[in-house]
Scaffold this motif. Sequence first.
Motif, PDB file in Angstrom:
ATOM      1  N   LEU A 157       0.819  -1.201   0.000  1.00  0.00           N
ATOM      2  CA  LEU A 157       0.000   0.000   0.000  1.00  0.00           C
ATOM      3  C   LEU A 157       0.859   1.259   0.000  1.00  0.00           C
ATOM      4  O   LEU A 157       0.519   2.250  -0.656  1.00  0.00           O
ATOM      5  CB  LEU A 157      -0.954  -0.019   1.192  1.00  0.00           C
ATOM      6  CG  LEU A 157      -2.040  -1.100   1.105  1.00  0.00           C
ATOM      7  CD1 LEU A 157      -2.835  -1.175   2.396  1.00  0.00           C
ATOM      8  CD2 LEU A 157      -2.976  -0.829  -0.073  1.00  0.00           C
ATOM      9  N   THR A 201      -0.074   3.198  -3.509  1.00  0.00           N
ATOM     10  CA  THR A 201      -1.097   4.224  -3.324  1.00  0.00           C
ATOM     11  C   THR A 201      -0.454   5.477  -2.752  1.00  0.00           C
ATOM     12  O   THR A 201       0.664   5.451  -2.239  1.00  0.00           O
ATOM     13  CB  THR A 201      -2.222   3.751  -2.384  1.00  0.00           C
ATOM     14  OG1 THR A 201      -1.701   3.569  -1.052  1.00  0.00           O
ATOM     15  CG2 THR A 201      -2.822   2.449  -2.859  1.00  0.00           C
ATOM     16  N   GLU A 202      -1.182   6.575  -2.823  1.00  0.00           N
ATOM     17  CA  GLU A 202      -0.655   7.854  -2.350  1.00  0.00           C
ATOM     18  C   GLU A 202      -1.823   8.739  -1.936  1.00  0.00           C
ATOM     19  O   GLU A 202      -2.991   8.391  -2.173  1.00  0.00           O
ATOM     20  CB  GLU A 202       0.168   8.522  -3.448  1.00  0.00           C
ATOM     21  CG  GLU A 202      -0.582   8.758  -4.735  1.00  0.00           C
ATOM     22  CD  GLU A 202       0.314   9.250  -5.846  1.00  0.00           C
ATOM     23  OE1 GLU A 202      -0.218   9.917  -6.756  1.00  0.00           O
ATOM     24  OE2 GLU A 202       1.531   8.985  -5.807  1.00  0.00           O
ATOM     25  N   ASP A 248      -5.637   8.869  -3.318  1.00  0.00           N
ATOM     26  CA  ASP A 248      -6.143   7.565  -3.744  1.00  0.00           C
ATOM     27  C   ASP A 248      -7.097   6.996  -2.702  1.00  0.00           C
ATOM     28  O   ASP A 248      -6.991   7.293  -1.504  1.00  0.00           O
ATOM     29  CB  ASP A 248      -5.001   6.575  -3.940  1.00  0.00           C
ATOM     30  CG  ASP A 248      -4.148   6.871  -5.164  1.00  0.00           C
ATOM     31  OD1 ASP A 248      -4.642   7.566  -6.068  1.00  0.00           O
ATOM     32  OD2 ASP A 248      -2.992   6.405  -5.199  1.00  0.00           O
ATOM     33  N   VAL A 266      -8.736   3.279  -1.234  1.00  0.00           N
ATOM     34  CA  VAL A 266      -8.539   1.831  -1.162  1.00  0.00           C
ATOM     35  C   VAL A 266      -9.811   1.207  -0.607  1.00  0.00           C
ATOM     36  O   VAL A 266     -10.284   1.594   0.471  1.00  0.00           O
ATOM     37  CB  VAL A 266      -7.335   1.470  -0.271  1.00  0.00           C
ATOM     38  CG1 VAL A 266      -7.170  -0.039  -0.189  1.00  0.00           C
ATOM     39  CG2 VAL A 266      -6.062   2.130  -0.778  1.00  0.00           C
ATOM     40  N   ALA A 293      -3.513   7.310   1.931  1.00  0.00           N
ATOM     41  CA  ALA A 293      -4.696   7.080   1.112  1.00  0.00           C
ATOM     42  C   ALA A 293      -5.951   7.128   1.985  1.00  0.00           C
ATOM     43  O   ALA A 293      -5.878   7.257   3.216  1.00  0.00           O
ATOM     44  CB  ALA A 293      -4.589   5.738   0.388  1.00  0.00           C
ATOM     45  N   THR A 343     -10.656   5.590  -6.775  1.00  0.00           N
ATOM     46  CA  THR A 343     -10.314   4.254  -6.288  1.00  0.00           C
ATOM     47  C   THR A 343      -9.086   3.731  -7.023  1.00  0.00           C
ATOM     48  O   THR A 343      -9.061   3.675  -8.252  1.00  0.00           O
ATOM     49  CB  THR A 343     -11.490   3.281  -6.465  1.00  0.00           C
ATOM     50  OG1 THR A 343     -12.646   3.805  -5.817  1.00  0.00           O
ATOM     51  CG2 THR A 343     -11.142   1.929  -5.857  1.00  0.00           C
ATOM     52  N   ARG A 344      -8.086   3.342  -6.246  1.00  0.00           N
ATOM     53  CA  ARG A 344      -6.833   2.854  -6.820  1.00  0.00           C
ATOM     54  C   ARG A 344      -6.647   1.353  -6.609  1.00  0.00           C
ATOM     55  O   ARG A 344      -6.073   0.666  -7.448  1.00  0.00           O
ATOM     56  CB  ARG A 344      -5.673   3.609  -6.166  1.00  0.00           C
ATOM     57  CG  ARG A 344      -4.269   3.067  -6.411  1.00  0.00           C
ATOM     58  CD  ARG A 344      -3.846   3.195  -7.846  1.00  0.00           C
ATOM     59  NE  ARG A 344      -2.419   2.881  -8.002  1.00  0.00           N
ATOM     60  CZ  ARG A 344      -1.855   2.553  -9.157  1.00  0.00           C
ATOM     61  NH1 ARG A 344      -2.579   2.506 -10.264  1.00  0.00           N
ATOM     62  NH2 ARG A 344      -0.562   2.279  -9.213  1.00  0.00           N
TER      63      ARG A 344
END
Length: 388
Positions: A105, A109-110, A113, A115, A134, A164-165
């Motif tokens: 994660l 992700t950043e 974003d 999750v 995130a 949504t990533r």
Amino acid sequence: MREPALVPRLRPFTSTIFAEMTALAVRTQAVNLGQGFPDTDGPSGMLDAAKNALFGGANQYPPGPGRPELRAAIARHRAHYGLSYDPDNEILVTAGATEAISAALLALTEPGDEVIVIEPYYDSYAAAVAMAGATRRVVSLVEGADGRFALDLDALRAAMTPATRAILVNSPHNPTGTVFTREELSAIADLCRERDLIAVTDEVYEHLVFDDAEHVPLAAFPGMRDRTVSISSAGKTFNCTGWKIGWVCSSPELVAAVRAAKQFMTFVSGGPLQPAVAHALDHELAWVDSLRTSLAAKRDRLSAGLAAAGFAVRPSLGTYFVCADVRPLGFTDAAELAWQLPERVGVAAVPVSVFTDNPAEWRHMLRFAFCKRDEVLDEAIERLHKLA
């Protein structure tokens, strides 16, 4: 001038509750069915391999991606599912699955974003999303007429936004013991392809499935191998939860990204344990079959005992855990009961509500671990009968 207050970025998750409950269980000499670790060791051949590695000089830093014999064994193990991974650039050894999830994660992700996390969820998921900066969006499992906790596909689709990533998928599922069906996993795969999402899959209980349930890796579905970060570990499969040897399997690009984050977390770990896990993956799966049979019997033993004590027991098709509804016993708040149990009857359990963002929906459920010796389960059952 007044110094600015230091505000923790992370709130305490259930690990704090586990520590407090463990202390309470020790103080009251309670039977601890709250924590999910077995009270017996793994296969002797694996332990001998660890001893040989320890006294054979494998005590320095292993290679950053993990020892080559372990990565090769992991590749052979994944082949059982029809999945092929290059041990040199598509497999990464980690300090357990928890580190692997956090590193994935952090790497993928950043801030900005989102999750998707399916609740109830293992407590580290929320912390890992928070550390990555995130945003967590939660979709709750729903209880069917048969008592099985199922995935709400309409809610899952509705939770997805342009931001949504990734989606974090845990099956077999802790804490409910559900195992996602092929149909549920296929629907997740469809959404991942449709929305161009990364899937991070927690498969640590992959071998601990019961009855007619089967574990099917999400990566095995069409178009999912290279967009899935598949994570597992040795701890649950081989009764060595304290070893903390996990792994990541994915495309070279995703593994390289996860490795870039992981190297600044633990760098490497478990040098003399990695050859032992390699041995276990290659030679001890028959032992795992016997473990699965034993755990299914323990699940039945505890479930029957809980039902006889007055709980409404939900089906468990995998993991170490069974959930039970406390309302037939006249209680409405399982968390309140969990704090009372050690002193009232000498048993420790965990309320499912601590694994959720929506505790009111789960306030009637307790989670019990059945990965204990039969005499321990029998003692707990005898004590729980005093609640009636």
